[in-house]
Design a protein around this motif. Sequence first.
Motif, mmCIF file in Angstrom:
data_model
loop_
_atom_site.group_PDB
_atom_site.id
_atom_site.type_symbol
_atom_site.label_atom_id
_atom_site.label_comp_id
_atom_site.label_asym_id
_atom_site.label_seq_id
_atom_site.Cartn_x
_atom_site.Cartn_y
_atom_site.Cartn_z
ATOM 1 N N VAL A 1 0.837 -1.194 0.000
ATOM 2 C CA VAL A 1 0.000 0.000 0.000
ATOM 3 C C VAL A 1 0.875 1.249 0.000
ATOM 4 O O VAL A 1 2.094 1.182 0.207
ATOM 5 C CB VAL A 1 -0.953 0.024 1.224
ATOM 6 N N ASP A 2 0.250 2.404 -0.210
ATOM 7 C CA ASP A 2 1.003 3.658 -0.268
ATOM 8 C C ASP A 2 0.557 4.638 0.811
ATOM 9 O O ASP A 2 0.655 5.851 0.637
ATOM 10 C CB ASP A 2 0.874 4.306 -1.649
ATOM 11 N N TYR A 3 0.042 4.106 1.936
ATOM 12 C CA TYR A 3 -0.376 4.975 3.038
ATOM 13 C C TYR A 3 0.237 4.462 4.341
ATOM 14 O O TYR A 3 0.674 3.303 4.422
ATOM 15 C CB TYR A 3 -1.897 5.054 3.145
ATOM 16 N N PRO A 4 0.301 5.303 5.370
ATOM 17 C CA PRO A 4 0.887 4.877 6.656
ATOM 18 C C PRO A 4 0.026 3.812 7.329
ATOM 19 O O PRO A 4 -1.211 3.860 7.260
ATOM 20 C CB PRO A 4 0.919 6.165 7.494
ATOM 21 N N VAL A 5 0.696 2.865 7.984
ATOM 22 C CA VAL A 5 0.011 1.769 8.682
ATOM 23 C C VAL A 5 0.584 1.659 10.091
ATOM 24 O O VAL A 5 1.810 1.675 10.272
ATOM 25 C CB VAL A 5 0.183 0.428 7.938
ATOM 26 N N MET A 6 -0.281 1.557 11.080
ATOM 27 C CA MET A 6 0.178 1.377 12.455
ATOM 28 C C MET A 6 0.982 0.080 12.560
ATOM 29 O O MET A 6 0.687 -0.898 11.871
ATOM 30 C CB MET A 6 -1.011 1.336 13.415
ATOM 31 N N PRO A 7 2.000 0.041 13.445
ATOM 32 C CA PRO A 7 2.916 -1.101 13.487
ATOM 33 C C PRO A 7 2.388 -2.317 14.251
ATOM 34 O O PRO A 7 3.174 -3.118 14.764
ATOM 35 C CB PRO A 7 4.141 -0.518 14.183
ATOM 36 N N PHE A 8 1.090 -2.467 14.334
ATOM 37 C CA PHE A 8 0.475 -3.612 15.002
ATOM 38 C C PHE A 8 -0.945 -3.729 14.473
ATOM 39 O O PHE A 8 -1.413 -2.883 13.702
ATOM 40 C CB PHE A 8 0.458 -3.429 16.531
ATOM 41 N N LEU A 9 -1.626 -4.798 14.854
ATOM 42 C CA LEU A 9 -3.040 -4.901 14.532
ATOM 43 C C LEU A 9 -3.842 -5.117 15.808
ATOM 44 O O LEU A 9 -3.269 -5.315 16.878
ATOM 45 C CB LEU A 9 -3.308 -5.995 13.497
ATOM 46 N N LEU A 10 -5.156 -5.065 15.681
ATOM 47 C CA LEU A 10 -6.042 -5.327 16.810
ATOM 48 C C LEU A 10 -6.756 -6.645 16.594
ATOM 49 O O LEU A 10 -7.276 -6.917 15.503
ATOM 50 C CB LEU A 10 -7.090 -4.216 16.967
ATOM 51 N N LEU A 11 -6.775 -7.465 17.646
ATOM 52 C CA LEU A 11 -7.631 -8.647 17.672
ATOM 53 C C LEU A 11 -8.974 -8.198 18.235
ATOM 54 O O LEU A 11 -9.107 -7.960 19.433
ATOM 55 C CB LEU A 11 -7.009 -9.735 18.553
ATOM 56 N N GLN A 12 -9.957 -8.050 17.370
ATOM 57 C CA GLN A 12 -11.228 -7.462 17.766
ATOM 58 C C GLN A 12 -11.902 -8.282 18.865
ATOM 59 O O GLN A 12 -11.940 -9.513 18.815
ATOM 60 C CB GLN A 12 -12.156 -7.358 16.553
ATOM 61 N N GLN A 13 -12.439 -7.588 19.850
ATOM 62 C CA GLN A 13 -13.074 -8.261 20.977
ATOM 63 C C GLN A 13 -14.308 -9.038 20.544
ATOM 64 O O GLN A 13 -15.017 -8.632 19.613
ATOM 65 C CB GLN A 13 -13.463 -7.247 22.049
ATOM 66 N N PRO A 14 -14.591 -10.161 21.232
ATOM 67 C CA PRO A 14 -15.734 -10.994 20.841
ATOM 68 C C PRO A 14 -17.076 -10.278 20.867
ATOM 69 O O PRO A 14 -17.955 -10.591 20.061
ATOM 70 C CB PRO A 14 -15.694 -12.139 21.859
ATOM 71 N N ASP A 15 -17.258 -9.324 21.788
ATOM 72 C CA ASP A 15 -18.561 -8.668 21.894
ATOM 73 C C ASP A 15 -18.642 -7.398 21.052
ATOM 74 O O ASP A 15 -19.641 -6.678 21.113
ATOM 75 C CB ASP A 15 -18.880 -8.342 23.352
ATOM 76 N N ASP A 16 -17.624 -7.127 20.263
ATOM 77 C CA ASP A 16 -17.632 -5.965 19.379
ATOM 78 C C ASP A 16 -18.508 -6.267 18.155
ATOM 79 O O ASP A 16 -18.493 -7.391 17.643
ATOM 80 C CB ASP A 16 -16.200 -5.659 18.922
#
Length: 229
Positions: A163-178
């Motif tokens: 990609v050609d845009y900034p990306v945070m250096p980690f990801l999120l494991l989305q919570q089960p109740d989200d």
Amino acid sequence: MLFILVPLFTSLGFWQLDRAQFKRDLAATIEQRSRLPVASLETLSADPHELQYRTVRASGELEAEGQFFIENRRRGGRTGFHVVTPLRLDDGRTRLLINRGWVATPRDGGLPEAEVPDGPVTVTGEVYIPLPPALQLHSGPEAAREWGRRWPYMTVDLFRATVDYPVMPFLLLQQPDDPHGFVREWPREQPSDGMHIGYAVQWFAFALIVILIYLRLGLSRRGAAEAAP
């Protein structure tokens, strides 16, 4: 051999003790950070190692363009995919990758349908730094560009290369109740020092055995010399 094997085995024993201490420290960090209240991503440091295992909240818009699937993820004896979707943060440029959970592989073996909601959303999840597997048959930015939407594994650096845009250096494991996610049952990492303690005992035992053999051989040689006419 005594002056080679004993220092070697002893150093390996202390190295395993260091690994055991590292696992204890890691377990304490995970426990401590898991108890912290949910925090807004905008108020925290961007250092991924300071954030790992923390639960954070981020706002923006999920983007269908850029969504991809990590294959061969198993759940309950079934094979499926993890759905990873970029979240365009409120600054309008930076993306944060969200693992929205597991979906089963369709009968035809193709990619599953994974709906992406329109409009602003707020996502809560645990900070996670994905690492590559120990054995990589294909790796590097060139491989990631060729994978398209079906990836064998992921790292943030590989995604950044596509990609050609900034990306945070980690990801999120989305919570089960989200909302806006799929099946999310994230196993909690549980570091244990037991294996390293066991290995340390073995290495120290090897060093002791070498010393005992050396002493036994020395006594045997001395006895033989004294018995000689």
